[in-house]
Design a protein around this motif. Sequence first.
Motif, PDB file in Angstrom:
ATOM      1  N   VAL A 234      19.207  13.472  11.026  1.00 35.90           N
ATOM      2  CA  VAL A 234      18.402  14.695  11.059  1.00 35.90           C
ATOM      3  C   VAL A 234      16.943  14.355  11.361  1.00 35.90           C
ATOM      4  CG1 VAL A 234      17.564  16.645   9.677  1.00 35.90           C
ATOM      5  CG2 VAL A 234      19.978  15.978   9.586  1.00 35.90           C
ATOM      6  N   PHE A 235      16.436  13.284  10.794  1.00 36.78           N
ATOM      7  CA  PHE A 235      15.059  12.869  11.070  1.00 36.78           C
ATOM      8  C   PHE A 235      14.864  12.558  12.555  1.00 36.78           C
ATOM      9  CE2 PHE A 235      11.987   9.498  11.808  1.00 36.78           C
ATOM     10  CZ  PHE A 235      10.828  10.116  11.350  1.00 36.78           C
ATOM     11  N   LEU A 236      15.761  11.759  13.122  1.00 36.93           N
ATOM     12  CA  LEU A 236      15.619  11.373  14.531  1.00 36.93           C
ATOM     13  C   LEU A 236      15.785  12.563  15.468  1.00 36.93           C
ATOM     14  CD1 LEU A 236      17.452   7.929  14.486  1.00 36.93           C
ATOM     15  CD2 LEU A 236      14.985   8.354  14.704  1.00 36.93           C
ATOM     16  N   LEU A 237      16.723  13.451  15.152  1.00 39.28           N
ATOM     17  CA  LEU A 237      16.888  14.652  15.966  1.00 39.28           C
ATOM     18  C   LEU A 237      15.666  15.552  15.844  1.00 39.28           C
ATOM     19  CD1 LEU A 237      20.645  15.532  15.370  1.00 39.28           C
ATOM     20  CD2 LEU A 237      19.615  14.533  17.426  1.00 39.28           C
ATOM     21  N   SER A 238      15.101  15.626  14.663  1.00 38.41           N
ATOM     22  CA  SER A 238      13.885  16.418  14.464  1.00 38.41           C
ATOM     23  C   SER A 238      12.713  15.819  15.228  1.00 38.41           C
ATOM     24  CB  SER A 238      13.555  16.525  12.975  1.00 38.41           C
ATOM     25  OG  SER A 238      14.594  17.185  12.290  1.00 38.41           O
ATOM     26  N   LEU A 239      12.611  14.503  15.230  1.00 36.82           N
ATOM     27  CA  LEU A 239      11.571  13.820  15.983  1.00 36.82           C
ATOM     28  C   LEU A 239      11.674  14.150  17.471  1.00 36.82           C
ATOM     29  CD1 LEU A 239       9.277  11.736  16.289  1.00 36.82           C
ATOM     30  CD2 LEU A 239      11.067   9.966  16.345  1.00 36.82           C
ATOM     31  N   GLY A 240      12.877  14.059  18.005  1.00 37.08           N
ATOM     32  CA  GLY A 240      13.083  14.395  19.406  1.00 37.08           C
ATOM     33  C   GLY A 240      12.766  15.845  19.706  1.00 37.08           C
TER      34      GLY A 240
ATOM     35  N   TRP B 198      24.691  23.957  13.722  1.00 37.70           N
ATOM     36  CA  TRP B 198      23.869  24.648  14.725  1.00 37.70           C
ATOM     37  C   TRP B 198      22.498  23.975  14.863  1.00 37.70           C
ATOM     38  CZ3 TRP B 198      19.233  26.657  13.214  1.00 37.70           C
ATOM     39  CH2 TRP B 198      19.074  26.987  11.870  1.00 37.70           C
ATOM     40  N   TYR B 199      21.936  23.521  13.749  1.00 36.03           N
ATOM     41  CA  TYR B 199      20.640  22.839  13.818  1.00 36.03           C
ATOM     42  C   TYR B 199      20.785  21.512  14.562  1.00 36.03           C
ATOM     43  CZ  TYR B 199      16.406  20.356  12.788  1.00 36.03           C
ATOM     44  OH  TYR B 199      15.238  19.644  12.945  1.00 36.03           O
ATOM     45  N   GLN B 200      21.768  20.732  14.173  1.00 37.17           N
ATOM     46  CA  GLN B 200      21.953  19.423  14.784  1.00 37.17           C
ATOM     47  C   GLN B 200      22.281  19.539  16.268  1.00 37.17           C
ATOM     48  OE1 GLN B 200      24.615  17.007  12.438  1.00 37.17           O
ATOM     49  NE2 GLN B 200      23.346  17.199  10.614  1.00 37.17           N
ATOM     50  N   ALA B 201      23.072  20.532  16.643  1.00 43.21           N
ATOM     51  CA  ALA B 201      23.403  20.716  18.064  1.00 43.21           C
ATOM     52  C   ALA B 201      22.157  21.112  18.866  1.00 43.21           C
ATOM     53  CB  ALA B 201      24.501  21.766  18.217  1.00 43.21           C
ATOM     54  N   GLY B 202      21.396  22.046  18.361  1.00 41.98           N
ATOM     55  CA  GLY B 202      20.175  22.455  19.056  1.00 41.98           C
ATOM     56  C   GLY B 202      19.162  21.333  19.142  1.00 41.98           C
ATOM     57  N   ALA B 203      18.994  20.612  18.045  1.00 44.34           N
ATOM     58  CA  ALA B 203      18.058  19.491  18.026  1.00 44.34           C
ATOM     59  C   ALA B 203      18.530  18.375  18.959  1.00 44.34           C
ATOM     60  CB  ALA B 203      17.888  18.966  16.603  1.00 44.34           C
ATOM     61  N   MET B 204      19.837  18.196  19.061  1.00 44.74           N
ATOM     62  CA  MET B 204      20.364  17.177  19.957  1.00 44.74           C
ATOM     63  C   MET B 204      20.090  17.536  21.418  1.00 44.74           C
ATOM     64  SD  MET B 204      24.154  15.507  20.289  1.00 44.74           S
ATOM     65  CE  MET B 204      24.100  14.934  18.606  1.00 44.74           C
ATOM     66  N   VAL B 205      20.255  18.795  21.757  1.00 48.85           N
ATOM     67  CA  VAL B 205      19.957  19.237  23.128  1.00 48.85           C
ATOM     68  C   VAL B 205      18.503  18.949  23.470  1.00 48.85           C
ATOM     69  CG1 VAL B 205      19.684  21.300  24.569  1.00 48.85           C
ATOM     70  CG2 VAL B 205      21.779  20.975  23.247  1.00 48.85           C
ATOM     71  N   LEU B 206      17.595  19.326  22.586  1.00 50.53           N
ATOM     72  CA  LEU B 206      16.168  19.099  22.834  1.00 50.53           C
ATOM     73  C   LEU B 206      15.824  17.612  22.876  1.00 50.53           C
ATOM     74  CD1 LEU B 206      14.769  21.978  20.638  1.00 50.53           C
ATOM     75  CD2 LEU B 206      14.740  21.851  23.132  1.00 50.53           C
ATOM     76  N   THR B 207      16.427  16.824  21.993  1.00 48.22           N
ATOM     77  CA  THR B 207      16.187  15.382  21.963  1.00 48.22           C
ATOM     78  C   THR B 207      16.701  14.720  23.235  1.00 48.22           C
ATOM     79  OG1 THR B 207      16.258  15.336  19.561  1.00 48.22           O
ATOM     80  CG2 THR B 207      16.641  13.239  20.689  1.00 48.22           C
ATOM     81  N   LEU B 208      17.911  15.082  23.647  1.00 42.91           N
ATOM     82  CA  LEU B 208      18.458  14.512  24.880  1.00 42.91           C
ATOM     83  C   LEU B 208      17.640  14.931  26.093  1.00 42.91           C
ATOM     84  CD1 LEU B 208      22.276  14.873  24.193  1.00 42.91           C
ATOM     85  CD2 LEU B 208      20.917  12.761  24.187  1.00 42.91           C
ATOM     86  N   SER B 209      17.156  16.153  26.103  1.00 41.33           N
ATOM     87  CA  SER B 209      16.292  16.615  27.187  1.00 41.33           C
ATOM     88  C   SER B 209      15.026  15.764  27.256  1.00 41.33           C
ATOM     89  CB  SER B 209      15.927  18.083  26.977  1.00 41.33           C
ATOM     90  OG  SER B 209      14.943  18.499  27.888  1.00 41.33           O
ATOM     91  N   TYR B 210      14.425  15.519  26.113  1.00 40.09           N
ATOM     92  CA  TYR B 210      13.201  14.709  26.076  1.00 40.09           C
ATOM     93  C   TYR B 210      13.474  13.281  26.545  1.00 40.09           C
ATOM     94  CZ  TYR B 210       8.879  12.596  24.546  1.00 40.09           C
ATOM     95  OH  TYR B 210       7.694  11.910  24.523  1.00 40.09           O
TER      96      TYR B 210
END
Length: 95
Positions: A5-11, A73-85
């Motif tokens: 969660v921390f790493l996904l939030s960072l991304g 839902w949080y982890q999926a959304g954060a993963m999309v944004l992290t992968l985009s970055y």
Amino acid sequence: MSALVFLLSLGTVCRVTRFITKDALAARFRSRVADRFGDDSQQAYLVSCGWCVSVWVAAAVTALAYWAGDETWYQAGAMVLTLSYLTGLAGNWLD
């Protein structure tokens, strides 16, 4: 908060900050702020400064991660944004 969660939030913070401060899709928003307050205003500086924007984005993302970090839902959304970055970084580095 788990490491995931921390790493996904960072991304997420990195991607949202980049979107607000640099992305062409947010240029109209930055222009409106500059038009309303002036090009040399603190508000115009705020929306174009990555260091400045990231504090506010991080505060919102941290609160959301604390509240819903274990939700799919949080982890999926954060993963999309992290992968985009990360894809943007890789593209810039490889080009």
